[in-house]
Design a protein around this motif. Structure first.
Motif, PDB file in Angstrom:
ATOM      1  N   ALA A 180       0.848  -1.197   0.000  1.00 18.96           N
ATOM      2  CA  ALA A 180       0.000   0.000   0.000  1.00 18.96           C
ATOM      3  C   ALA A 180       0.884   1.247   0.000  1.00 18.96           C
ATOM      4  CB  ALA A 180      -0.918  -0.005   1.209  1.00 18.96           C
ATOM      5  N   ALA A 181       0.525   2.211  -0.825  1.00 19.37           N
ATOM      6  CA  ALA A 181       1.312   3.445  -0.928  1.00 19.37           C
ATOM      7  C   ALA A 181       0.919   4.419   0.180  1.00 19.37           C
ATOM      8  CB  ALA A 181       1.088   4.104  -2.285  1.00 19.37           C
ATOM      9  N   THR A 182       1.923   5.056   0.746  1.00 20.14           N
ATOM     10  CA  THR A 182       1.649   6.131   1.700  1.00 20.14           C
ATOM     11  C   THR A 182       0.977   7.276   0.965  1.00 20.14           C
ATOM     12  OG1 THR A 182       3.622   5.521   2.955  1.00 20.14           O
ATOM     13  CG2 THR A 182       2.691   7.698   3.380  1.00 20.14           C
ATOM     14  N   PRO A 183      -0.137   7.791   1.465  1.00 20.33           N
ATOM     15  CA  PRO A 183      -0.848   8.866   0.742  1.00 20.33           C
ATOM     16  C   PRO A 183       0.052  10.057   0.466  1.00 20.33           C
ATOM     17  CG  PRO A 183      -2.193   8.004   2.521  1.00 20.33           C
ATOM     18  CD  PRO A 183      -0.830   7.396   2.694  1.00 20.33           C
ATOM     19  N   ALA A 184      -0.083  10.616  -0.731  1.00 22.33           N
ATOM     20  CA  ALA A 184       0.694  11.805  -1.102  1.00 22.33           C
ATOM     21  C   ALA A 184       0.251  13.005  -0.274  1.00 22.33           C
ATOM     22  CB  ALA A 184       0.537  12.094  -2.586  1.00 22.33           C
ATOM     23  N   LEU A 185       1.155  13.926  -0.088  1.00 23.07           N
ATOM     24  CA  LEU A 185       0.873  15.140   0.670  1.00 23.07           C
ATOM     25  C   LEU A 185       0.629  16.301  -0.290  1.00 23.07           C
ATOM     26  CD1 LEU A 185       3.726  14.772   3.317  1.00 23.07           C
ATOM     27  CD2 LEU A 185       1.302  14.196   3.609  1.00 23.07           C
ATOM     28  N   PRO A 186      -0.060  17.323   0.133  1.00 20.82           N
ATOM     29  CA  PRO A 186      -0.211  18.516  -0.721  1.00 20.82           C
ATOM     30  C   PRO A 186       1.169  19.062  -1.085  1.00 20.82           C
ATOM     31  CG  PRO A 186      -1.697  18.625   1.159  1.00 20.82           C
ATOM     32  CD  PRO A 186      -0.786  17.470   1.421  1.00 20.82           C
ATOM     33  N   ALA A 187       1.318  19.436  -2.352  1.00 20.78           N
ATOM     34  CA  ALA A 187       2.615  19.945  -2.829  1.00 20.78           C
ATOM     35  C   ALA A 187       2.844  21.339  -2.261  1.00 20.78           C
ATOM     36  CB  ALA A 187       2.657  19.962  -4.345  1.00 20.78           C
TER      37      ALA A 187
END
Length: 355
Positions: free
Chosen positions: A57-64
């Motif tokens: 499972a991928a760690t959720p991306a953060l706002p850029a």
């Protein structure tokens, strides 16, 4: 005497049946009826294979948002423009993909993160560039699915399926004759008597033309020969095992050489062979002086890629799970300096004897 014969017959029958597969294989038709265009799978083998090709499972991306990584850390040569939050997210993911036990210390000097003293850090930087190039320049092979470090590494320092150049036959054993690199029951070519090292011939600098049947009665001016045929079959055996498919996954049973009757997967495979050769030549071989001796092959060369490195028995790596979309940092537009390498994937597929 009858008991002895019955026991012998039972043992013989058991030995014969031991060669049969259970449960019975399943054939899936993907061509016209009666053409033999089928894929054969063993449900038991698939039951073992599928769990091995499930991505983490991928760690959720953060706002850029936030400062760029290069403004916080020193010596960030590849991902310097990535915001610090997603930079840290990718670094954390890489430790899970490659060195889950050692963590950051596998590549970094924890007292000075900018230090390039560990060869693993230099290699990781080169592999980041390679991954970015695959996702940006080799879409004819990886399409939008793309790759990440996990595609090959799967939690291991070194991908399970790599190859080194095979040493030449020992001259002290000349009394057995020239084996021609064959008859060694090599797993890379399906335990056949074919040449056991098709990789150096087709997946490295100046790859040989893949040739079987000549377009003319005489081989004058043509690369086809019995030797070329055996070399080609060795490569095809490797590809079949690496992808877990039959020959008909790419080829038409009516005429293996005709491109117009082949499946679309054959064109994808053509690009894949050229992609692997490109990556070996331009990303891995240049690291020869970086790797320590214990990480090199018997002839001093570095580990290189083959079809099995990514596929690992699946017709698509991780059965087509689009891992790359979760990590845009691993995708980018290639700079002009790499245009020549990228141009390799736009050439027209080889025809007839050059297939």
């Amino acid at each position: 005497m009858r008991r002895v014969f019955t026991a012998f017959a039972a043992l013989l029958g058991a030995a014969v049946l031991a060669g049969c597969e259970r449960p019975p294989p399943v054939s899936v038709q993907h061509g016209y009826r009666g053409t033999g265009m089928v894929q054969v799978y063993n449900p038991r083998a698939l039951e073992q294979q599928v769990p091995l090709n499930q991505p983490p499972a991928a760690t959720p991306a953060l706002p850029a948002a936030g400062p760029a990584a290069k403004t916080i850390y020193q010596n960030v040569q590849v991902l310097g423009d990535v915001d610090i939050g997603n930079f840290t997210r990718l670094m954390t993911s890489m430790t899970q993909w490659i060195a889950p036990n050692e963590g950051c210390a596998y590549c970094h000097n924890l007292e000075n993160l900018a230090d390039d003293g560990k060869y693993t850090k230099v290699v990781a930087r080169a592999m980041l560039r390679m991954t970015q190039q695959i996702n940006a320049d080799w879409k004819p092979h990886v399409a939008e699915t793309g790759v990440t470090c996990w595609t090959c590494h799967r939690g291991q320092h070194v991908p399970q399926q790599v190859w080194f150049t095979t040493p030449p036959q020992d001259k002290r054993a000349d009394f057995i004759g020239n084996r021609n690199g064959q008859n060694l029951a090599d797993a890379d070519v399906g335990l056949s008597s074919l040449p056991g090292d098709p990789f150096a011939m087709y997946l490295s600098a100046q790859p040989k033309k893949i040739a079987v049947g000549a377009p003319t009665a005489l081989p004058t001016g043509h690369v086809a020969s019995i030797q070329a045929t055996e070399d080609t079959y060795a490569l095809m055996m490797h590809m079949s095992g690496a992808l877990g498919v039959n020959c008909t996954y790419c080829h038409s049973t009516r005429n293996f050489a005709v491109w117009s009757e082949s499946t679309t997967q054959r064109v994808t495979a053509w690009h894949g062979l050229r992609m692997v050769a490109d990556l070996n030549v331009n990303h891995l071989v240049p690291l020869t002086d970086v790797f320590p001796a214990e990480r090199k092959g018997p002839l001093g060369d570095v580990a290189k890629l083959s079809c099995a490195t990514c596929h690992q028995g699946a017709y698509k790596p991780v059965y087509g799970a689009p891992m790359a979309k979760d990590f845009p940092e691993l995708q980018r537009v290639a700079p002009p300096a790499e245009a020549a390498s990228a141009a390799m994937n736009t050439a027209e597929p080889l025809r007839l004897s050059q297939r």
